[in-house]
Scaffold this motif. Structure first.
Motif, short mmCIF file in Angstrom:
data_model
loop_
_atom_site.label_atom_id
_atom_site.label_comp_id
_atom_site.label_asym_id
_atom_site.label_seq_id
_atom_site.Cartn_x
_atom_site.Cartn_y
_atom_site.Cartn_z
N PHE A 527 47.29 -102.53 -61.22
CA PHE A 527 47.01 -101.20 -60.71
C PHE A 527 46.77 -100.21 -61.86
CE2 PHE A 527 48.22 -96.95 -59.31
CZ PHE A 527 47.47 -96.82 -58.17
N ALA A 528 47.66 -100.24 -62.84
CA ALA A 528 47.53 -99.32 -63.97
C ALA A 528 46.22 -99.54 -64.71
CB ALA A 528 48.72 -99.49 -64.92
N GLU A 529 45.85 -100.80 -64.90
CA GLU A 529 44.60 -101.11 -65.58
C GLU A 529 43.39 -100.66 -64.75
OE1 GLU A 529 43.93 -103.01 -68.89
OE2 GLU A 529 45.52 -101.51 -68.81
N ALA A 530 43.47 -100.83 -63.43
CA ALA A 530 42.36 -100.42 -62.57
C ALA A 530 42.15 -98.91 -62.63
CB ALA A 530 42.62 -100.87 -61.13
N VAL A 531 43.24 -98.16 -62.55
CA VAL A 531 43.14 -96.70 -62.62
C VAL A 531 42.58 -96.27 -63.98
CG1 VAL A 531 44.45 -94.55 -62.64
CG2 VAL A 531 44.93 -96.29 -60.91
N ARG A 532 43.08 -96.89 -65.03
CA ARG A 532 42.59 -96.57 -66.37
C ARG A 532 41.09 -96.89 -66.48
NH1 ARG A 532 42.38 -99.01 -71.63
NH2 ARG A 532 43.01 -101.05 -70.79
N GLY A 533 40.69 -98.04 -65.93
CA GLY A 533 39.29 -98.42 -65.98
C GLY A 533 38.40 -97.46 -65.23
N LEU A 534 38.85 -97.04 -64.05
CA LEU A 534 38.05 -96.11 -63.25
C LEU A 534 37.98 -94.74 -63.91
CD1 LEU A 534 36.40 -95.61 -60.72
CD2 LEU A 534 38.53 -95.12 -59.48
N ALA A 535 39.10 -94.26 -64.42
CA ALA A 535 39.10 -92.95 -65.08
C ALA A 535 38.19 -92.96 -66.31
CB ALA A 535 40.52 -92.57 -65.47
N ASP A 536 38.29 -94.01 -67.12
CA ASP A 536 37.45 -94.09 -68.31
C ASP A 536 35.97 -94.19 -67.94
OD1 ASP A 536 39.74 -93.99 -69.82
OD2 ASP A 536 39.69 -96.11 -70.43
N GLY A 537 35.68 -95.01 -66.93
CA GLY A 537 34.29 -95.18 -66.51
C GLY A 537 33.69 -93.91 -65.95
N CYS A 538 34.45 -93.21 -65.12
CA CYS A 538 33.95 -91.95 -64.56
C CYS A 538 33.73 -90.91 -65.65
CB CYS A 538 34.92 -91.42 -63.50
SG CYS A 538 34.89 -92.37 -61.97
N GLN A 539 34.59 -90.92 -66.66
CA GLN A 539 34.41 -90.00 -67.77
C GLN A 539 33.10 -90.28 -68.50
OE1 GLN A 539 37.04 -87.71 -68.19
NE2 GLN A 539 35.57 -86.58 -69.42
#
Length: 752
Positions: A527-539
């Motif tokens: 979960f933590a990795e998914a959120v980090r991935g989505l936040a970084d990608g959206c940025q």
């Protein structure tokens, strides 16, 4: 005997079923500390449901904060409302705004597939309505166990009928989504629904109870016993009650009541007599009252006896917890109450004044003249427990990634490639979804420009200017299992690309994050990795997350589902007459492949379908390439240089070609670019790629634009009218044979 606040203060040692209601010992003690006494039964019920994982996000909050750190500006304009509201609201220009959000209804859909799915649609529609918008479309992302499993045979038909039945009765087009089969979802299907609505900027409404003396009005359906035990695990036998001891745990929907509620609410908005509004979702009255009070002046008094009931045997705790559908709560100035009631009567919608906003800073609720709730509302609605769950990269992750598909036998002859293609296009995850989508009305309201089987749904928003929006909803649990950070970014990239191939500019993101138990460190790492991935990608893409949903505890016994972050992307298209469809139509058009192809098969459909294999690394993500590709597609659409475009993702170029020729029944001659292995060319799932059909007169302009931007582009074929997909030098397959392979799978599986 009514358990009043006075009685609670006098009986501090009275045993209470806090554990049965899902509270931990430390959480129960915290409630006692907040109140300075034990809670009443009603207060205990409210805290238990509002502090549940589903309502409070207590295990996910610490990670979700990453989304709030993003820019609040989109490629079009600013966010008018974001995370923390019922739904995100995006400025799309011309004084118009779009609100969209996805939510899950996974567990109810397993228990009672039709009503679980139907009320999932109803709930997300009310979220959009509560923002002040008219709902204009829905989408759904569905996941089930193996196609031939008995459980899938039970669950899928009911879920599809529920999604279609509720949406069709509301008169909302279902413009897209996905259906995926995988053993990890056996016993735990995923039913994620998205709704999109449109408003003018000045029509935005927020959920807050402001204005001392303002009246609190509950309107819509009567309150029944359905839904008790949904978010709260509440069962009436848990309390001292004379009512029935069994209540249905899944809500029961009435789309015709919801349609009246929508039109009634929109007229109330137009009359400008709503000071605050909240829909009823999980936790029912407990949620609506505490959230409105917490976000407003902080004080509210409610008389529970005034709540209209379908079942007179309901105990007060049950009334507070009931998740009966088609209900809203509004805050109205006293002078406007009469007009409010008249509008509700016009639409045959029941409305009752159940409370009043005050300056007490407390939420108080009375029942039969006695106070049964007296709490600080913020402690119920917003200040629940927050856990920093332990998480760590699983011990098995390295072995999974090391199990590369490179050793798997690959087709080496033209006949082998042909057989592989036919097997794959008829496989459960790549076959036609028409059996599902034909149960949905995709064109009601007359503003649907593109809908399934297109890559994204497109709706016209403004008839005068042609302004429109595009939406896609995507995920890939196999990729996320291999690498949750990259897998989530791949879901974002695919949804972004699907919007871009219509010619729209992707501008904002919503999400529905489906995972197993947060008490498992492996799952929390995912979960933590998914959120980090989505936040970084959206940025990187410049597409802020506007809101979303988290669904945890998706597992059967000790086996969790694949981590499944579903990502929805919203795009804006200036003129829908310039949209790009996905299917080839005109013989003579030149077929180009944009983007670079690599030998990437980790988590691929080829490995899954042909070998039942999951291992290795998923395809690499290049957001710079995705942005450049989207810019090319947007520019080409505006200049009319592309006649068709189809994204390349699951199943590779082969799947994109098959879907493109089947769309209008034309053929194509295709050749393998020099230096590429035919198998890799056809089935690799490398990202940032699309196939396009370019009219011959526009070919030089189009290729010149790609070259000027340094984007890889390769002429790979031509559309023809021979009725054959011919991969030259390898194999040919007739359109009729392709269609049979592609379209027969689901009807055969669910034949009566």
């Amino acid at each position: 005997m009514i358990d009043t606040t006075e009685n609670a203060a006098k009986t501090p040692d009275h045993p209470q079923p806090w554990a049965e209601l899902g509270l931990r010992a430390n959480e129960y003690e915290r409630v006692r500390d907040i109140l300075g006494r034990r809670p009443t039964n009603a207060e205990l019920a409210m805290y238990s449901v509002m502090w549940s994982e589903h309502c409070s996000y207590k295990s996910s909050k610490v990670h979700l904060r990453r989304f709030g750190e993003q820019s609040q500006v989109t490629p079009v304009g600013k966010l008018l409302a974001g995370i923390g509201e019922n739904a995100g609201v995006v400025d799309i220009g011309n004084g118009l705004a779009v609100t969209f959000k996805a939510e899950s209804h996974n567990h109810p859909s397993y228990v009672e597939p039709y009503q679980g799915a139907a009320t999932g649609v109803g709930g997300i529609v009310r979220d959009i309505l509560a923002m002040g918008a008219r709902p204009v479309g829905v989408m759904d992302s569905l996941r089930f166990g193996p196609l031939d499993a008995d459980d899938t045979q039970r669950v899928l038909p009911g879920v599809v009928a529920g999604v279609g039945g509720y949406g069709n009765c509301l008169g909302l087009p279902n413009i897209g989504g996905e259906v995926v089969f995988d053993p990890s979802y056996a016993g735990n299907p995923l039913v994620n629904a998205l709704c999109v609505g449109v408003m003018r900027h000045e029509d935005l409404h927020l959920a807050k109870a402001s204005g001392v003396g303002n009246q609190v009005i509950l309107y819509g359906a009567r309150t029944g016993g359905d839904g008790i035990g949904g978010a709260s695990i509440l069962a009436s036998e848990t309390f001292e009650s004379e009512g029935p001891v069994k209540r249905p745990s899944v809500q029961v929907g009435d789309p015709f009541m919801e349609k009246l509620l929508i039109e009634c609410t929109l007229e109330l908005f137009a009359a400008e007599i709503i000071a605050g509004i909240q829909d009823f979702g999980a936790a029912g009255l407990s949620c609506a009252t505490s959230e409105l009070a917490s976000a407003g002046e902080g004080g509210m008094h409610v008389v529970l006896d005034r709540v209209p009931l379908r079942d007179s045997t309901l105990a007060p705790e049950e009334i507070l917890m009931s998740e009966s559908q088609e209900r809203m709560m509004a805050v109205v100035e006293p002078a406007d109450v009469e007009r409010f009631m008249k509008i509700c009567a016009k639409w045959d919608v029941q409305a009752d004044v159940v409370g009043e906003v005050n300056a007490s800073g407390r939420l108080t609720i009375e029942w039969r003249g006695e106070t049964i709730v007296d709490v600080p509302p913020r402690t119920v609605a917003h200040d629940g427990p927050v856990y920093e769950r332990p998480f760590a990269r699983p011990d098995w992750q390295d072995a999974l990634q090391a199990a590369s598909p490179a050793h798997l036998a690959r087709p080496s002859t033209g006949d082998d490639l042909r057989a592989t293609l036919l097997r794959m296009v008829g496989s459960p995850n790549l076959c036609s979804r028409a059996w599902v989508t034909d149960q949905y009305d995709r064109y009601v309201l007359g503003n649907t420009v593109l809908a399934q089987p297109e890559d994204a749904g497109v709706l016209r928003i403004d008839e005068a200017s042609g302004l429109g929006i595009a939406l896609s909803l995507d995920a890939n649990g196999r990729y996320a299992k291999l690498d949750p950070y990259t897998g989530t970014q791949l879901a974002l990239a695919e949804a972004y690309r699907n919007v871009a191939v219509t010619g729209a500019r992707p501008v904002a993101v919503t999400n529905c994050l489906n995972f197993g138990s947060p008490e498992d460190p492996d799952v929390m790492w995912q979960f933590a990795e998914a959120v980090r991935g989505l936040a970084d990608g959206c940025q990187e893409l410049g597409t802020p997350v506007t809101g979303g949903n988290v669904s945890l505890y998706n597992q059967t016994a000790e086996t969790a589902i694949h981590p499944t972050p579903v990502v929805g992307v919203l795009g804006v298209i200036d003129d829908v007459s310039r949209r790009i469809p996905s299917g080839f139509r005109t013989p003579g058009h030149i077929i180009y492949l944009l983007g670079g192809t690599r030998d990437e098969f980790g988590g691929s459909e080829w490995a899954n379908v042909v070998h039942g294999h999951l291992g290795g690394l998923p395809p690499a993500v290049d957001f710079g390439a995705e942005k450049a590709l989207a810019d090319i597609l947007h520019s080409a659409a505006g200049d009319g240089m592309i006649a068709a475009a189809h994204d390349v993702s699951d199943g590779g170029v082969a799947q994109a070609l098959v879907e493109s020729v089947l769309r209008h029944g034309v053929g194509a001659r295709v050749w393998v670019p020099g230096g590429l292995d035919p198998f890799v060319f056809l089935f690799s799932e490398s990202t940032a790629r699309v196939i396009v059909a370019v009219p011959h007169p526009d070919e030089v302009r189009f290729t010149g634009m790609c070259a000027a931007r340094g984007y890889p582009h390769e002429r790979i074929g031509v559309v023809d009218d021979e009725g054959v997909l011919d991969v030259q030098g390898q194999f040919s397959v007739g359109i009729d044979e392709l269609r049979r392979a592609h379209e027969e799978t689901l009807p055969a599986a669910f034949a009566e």
